[in-house]
Scaffold this active site. Structure first.
Site, PDB file in Angstrom:
ATOM      1  N   TYR A   1     -13.683  10.996  -8.712  1.00  9.27           N
ATOM      2  CA  TYR A   1     -13.193  12.324  -9.085  1.00  9.27           C
ATOM      3  C   TYR A   1     -14.331  13.232  -9.567  1.00  9.27           C
ATOM      4  O   TYR A   1     -14.272  13.781 -10.658  1.00  9.27           O
ATOM      5  CB  TYR A   1     -12.088  12.194 -10.148  1.00  9.27           C
ATOM      6  CG  TYR A   1     -10.817  11.592  -9.577  1.00  9.27           C
ATOM      7  CD1 TYR A   1      -9.837  12.401  -9.026  1.00  9.27           C
ATOM      8  CD2 TYR A   1     -10.627  10.222  -9.545  1.00  9.27           C
ATOM      9  CE1 TYR A   1      -8.691  11.860  -8.469  1.00  9.27           C
ATOM     10  CE2 TYR A   1      -9.483   9.668  -8.982  1.00  9.27           C
ATOM     11  CZ  TYR A   1      -8.516  10.497  -8.450  1.00  9.27           C
ATOM     12  OH  TYR A   1      -7.390   9.964  -7.897  1.00  9.27           O
TER      13      TYR A   1
ATOM     14  N   ASP B   1       3.848  -3.423 -10.371  1.00  8.88           N
ATOM     15  CA  ASP B   1       2.419  -3.177 -10.175  1.00  8.88           C
ATOM     16  C   ASP B   1       1.701  -3.614 -11.457  1.00  8.88           C
ATOM     17  O   ASP B   1       1.661  -2.878 -12.442  1.00  8.88           O
ATOM     18  CB  ASP B   1       2.188  -1.697  -9.872  1.00  8.88           C
ATOM     19  CG  ASP B   1       0.698  -1.359  -9.720  1.00  8.88           C
ATOM     20  OD1 ASP B   1      -0.145  -2.227  -9.999  1.00  8.88           O
ATOM     21  OD2 ASP B   1       0.402  -0.212  -9.332  1.00  8.88           O
TER      22      ASP B   1
ATOM     23  N   TYR C   1       0.946   5.408 -12.255  1.00  8.12           N
ATOM     24  CA  TYR C   1      -0.252   5.482 -11.428  1.00  8.12           C
ATOM     25  C   TYR C   1      -0.327   4.211 -10.581  1.00  8.12           C
ATOM     26  O   TYR C   1      -0.250   3.110 -11.111  1.00  8.12           O
ATOM     27  CB  TYR C   1      -1.528   5.621 -12.277  1.00  8.12           C
ATOM     28  CG  TYR C   1      -2.757   5.641 -11.391  1.00  8.12           C
ATOM     29  CD1 TYR C   1      -3.108   6.794 -10.690  1.00  8.12           C
ATOM     30  CD2 TYR C   1      -3.534   4.498 -11.190  1.00  8.12           C
ATOM     31  CE1 TYR C   1      -4.198   6.807  -9.833  1.00  8.12           C
ATOM     32  CE2 TYR C   1      -4.621   4.499 -10.341  1.00  8.12           C
ATOM     33  CZ  TYR C   1      -4.952   5.660  -9.659  1.00  8.12           C
ATOM     34  OH  TYR C   1      -6.020   5.669  -8.802  1.00  8.12           O
TER      35      TYR C   1
ATOM     36  N   LYS D   1      -7.675  -5.502 -10.190  1.00  6.48           N
ATOM     37  CA  LYS D   1      -8.614  -5.273 -11.288  1.00  6.48           C
ATOM     38  C   LYS D   1      -9.261  -6.544 -11.878  1.00  6.48           C
ATOM     39  O   LYS D   1     -10.335  -6.901 -11.454  1.00  6.48           O
ATOM     40  CB  LYS D   1      -7.952  -4.415 -12.355  1.00  6.48           C
ATOM     41  CG  LYS D   1      -7.740  -2.980 -11.844  1.00  6.48           C
ATOM     42  CD  LYS D   1      -7.559  -1.975 -12.952  1.00  6.48           C
ATOM     43  CE  LYS D   1      -7.813  -0.565 -12.464  1.00  6.48           C
ATOM     44  NZ  LYS D   1      -6.616   0.176 -12.063  1.00  6.48           N
TER      45      LYS D   1
HETATM   46  C1  LIG Z   1      -6.232   0.819 -10.790  1.00  9.55           C
HETATM   47  C2  LIG Z   1      -4.813   0.711 -10.392  1.00  9.55           C
HETATM   48  C3  LIG Z   1      -4.428   0.749  -9.040  1.00  9.55           C
HETATM   49  C4  LIG Z   1      -5.413   0.986  -7.918  1.00  9.55           C
HETATM   50  O1  LIG Z   1      -6.362  -0.007  -7.801  1.00  9.55           O
HETATM   51  P1  LIG Z   1      -7.767   0.291  -7.044  1.00  9.55           P
HETATM   52  O2  LIG Z   1      -8.454  -1.032  -7.041  1.00  9.55           O
HETATM   53  O3  LIG Z   1      -8.463   1.339  -7.831  1.00  9.55           O
HETATM   54  O4  LIG Z   1      -7.408   0.754  -5.670  1.00  9.55           O
HETATM   55  C5  LIG Z   1      -3.086   0.594  -8.752  1.00  9.55           C
HETATM   56  N1  LIG Z   1      -2.167   0.414  -9.723  1.00  9.55           N
HETATM   57  C6  LIG Z   1      -2.508   0.369 -11.025  1.00  9.55           C
HETATM   58  C7  LIG Z   1      -1.442   0.131 -12.049  1.00  9.55           C
HETATM   59  C8  LIG Z   1      -3.826   0.526 -11.408  1.00  9.55           C
HETATM   60  O5  LIG Z   1      -4.158   0.500 -12.716  1.00  9.55           O
END
Ligand SMILES: *Cc1c(COP(=O)(O)O)cnc(C)c1O
Length: 428
Positions: free
Chosen positions: A18, A247, A146, A276
């Site tokens: 960004y 997620d 997100y 992550k």
């Molecule tokens: C960081 C994140 C993503 C995206 O992961 P990237 O490896 O950056 O593509 C998706 N969902 C959540 C909850 C996240 O924190």
């Protein structure tokens, strides 16, 4: 030592997350990293409050992770996953199946979190398509979420805080329920889920899945909500034949105080996204898990297979490191470390509560958040943090840390004291 020519090349030619190409933000060149410290080219050492965006849970340059990487790279760094398989992927998936909720036993190895989310969405849609319900192809989500930066993921990010407004006209239209308002340990009130319920009642015929970040909404607001919300959401999904996608890319592997945040509500999602921290922050790797029922239903559909397969799927180097990282998670007693960090954050950040500029302070597991009344100037406040030897990267009104689990009490106290100090002397 990095040269000023190199820094200026960076400013002129390289996008950062960004970032602007005409007004590049200040960059701090890094020489090396070790443990919980980032060593800048200037020689200054910073205590890392960010764990490189949730991922470096064991600290940088961990000897066992380094060893696993060296050993694997000498054997095989990469080989295609189509038609070939290998031990690092098999052993990683065995661990993931064992650690995650018991219904989840089919694993798709993806290359980043956003891709893991794309995969989850495609699984949900293929699942209903295979049952001759192609009209069940919309998603339902909650605001302030997100889920990543790719198109499918963007389409379920918060339409305002999700940083993707510009693309709205191109994005598929999904259903958005208001974000849960009842905090993690606040008393539950059925009203909090009324809107989600009514959206499901009215639209379930065209909804394939509810996707959400369980308990902790990360990049969309750093909010912690009631486990009861998840309990009820799970029941509603069952009632309306809608899949639940959790997620846990940010929350997975202990961050919220449970190995997976779903455990706070003792629910099982139909599809789980991980990323992550999966390699301890060494490499990009992610995974999407689902159940036998969903895996088999997809496979019985017209396509006869699941329609996704990235080039670097199941990368052996990343899998070998992830294997070791999951071993470390158990052998280093992540649970007690996260508890200890939670205590340190709660006591260290509590002083900020009384500051006039602060709206709210909240902590859960190894996550500490100071929410300001107004958005801060990231560049300005980052300078204050650097002066205090800290690496913290706020966004909007949120100043937050999620330290590596191995941070000792002394460093943690330096981190929280510095945070409160910097917030106290920060002027809008
Ligand atoms: C960081 C994140 C993503 C995206 O992961 P990237 O490896 O950056 O593509 C998706 N969902 C959540 C909850 C996240 O924190």
């Amino acid at each position: 030592m990095i040269t000023s020519e190199q820094v200026s090349f960076d400013q002129q030619h390289i996008w950062h997350p960004y970032s602007s190409m005409i007004n590049p933000p200040p960059m701090y060149p890094v020489e090396s990293t070790s443990g919980v410290r980032i060593k800048l080219s200037s020689g200054q050492e910073l205590i890392d409050g960010m764990a490189s965006w949730w991922s470096v849970i064991h600290g940088y340059g961990h000897p066992e992770l380094n060893k696993a990487a060296h050993e694997q790279i000498d054997k095989m760094s990469h080989v295609m996953f189509g038609g070939l398989t290998h031990e690092p992927a098999i052993e990683l998936c065995r661990k993931l199946v064992k650690l995650t909720p018991s219904n989840l036993d089919k694993v798709f190895l993806a290359d980043s979190g956003s891709v893991a989310v794309e995969v989850a969405i495609k699984m949900a849609i293929q699942y209903f398509h295979a049952q001759s319900m192609p009209e069940k192809c919309k998603l339902l989500t909650i605001k302030n979420g997100y889920h990543g930066d790719t198109f499918g993921a963007m389409s379920v990010c918060d339409p305002v805080t999700g940083m993707h407004e510009i693309f709205t006209s191109l994005l598929p239209k999904h259903h958005f329920a208001p974000a849960p308002q009842i905090g993690f340990s606040e008393t539950w009130d059925e009203k909090d889920i009324a809107d989600l319920k009514s959206i499901l009642e009215t639209n379930h015929q065209n909804i394939a899945a509810l996707i959400l970040e369980p308990i902790v909404q990360g990049a969309g607001g750093m909010r912690f909500y009631s486990p009861q919300y998840l309990v009820k959401a799970r029941k509603l999904c069952d009632q309306y034949n809608v899949l639940l996608i959790a997620d846990e890319i940010a929350t997975g592997f202990g961050r919220s105080g449970k190995l997976f945040a779903c455990e706070h509500a003792q629910i099982q999602p139909d599809i789980l996204c991980l990323g992550k921290a999966i390699t301890g922050g060494y490499m990009s790797l992610a995974a999407t898990l689902t159940s036998t029922k969903i895996g088999e239903t997809i496979s019985k559909g017209g396509a006869g297979c699941f329609m996704h397969g990235p080039t670097f799927m199941g990368n052996p180097l990343a899998c070998a490191i992830a294997n070791k990282s999951l071993e470390l998670l158990e052998s280093t007693d992540w649970y007690n470390n996260v508890q200890r960090i939670e205590k340190g954050l709660v006591s260290g950040l509590s002083e900020a509560e009384s500051l006039a500029s602060v709206a709210n302070v909240r902590c859960l597991g190894a996550i500490g958040v100071i929410e300001m009344k107004e958005a801060v100037n990231t560049t300005e406040i980052q300078k204050l943090f650097i002066e205090r030897g800290l690496w913290i990267r706020p966004f909007g009104k949120l100043i937050y840390v999620m330290p590596p689990y191995v941070m000792n009490d002394e460093d943690l106290s330096t981190l929280t004291t510095g945070m409160v100090d910097a917030v106290a002397c920060y002027n809008y």
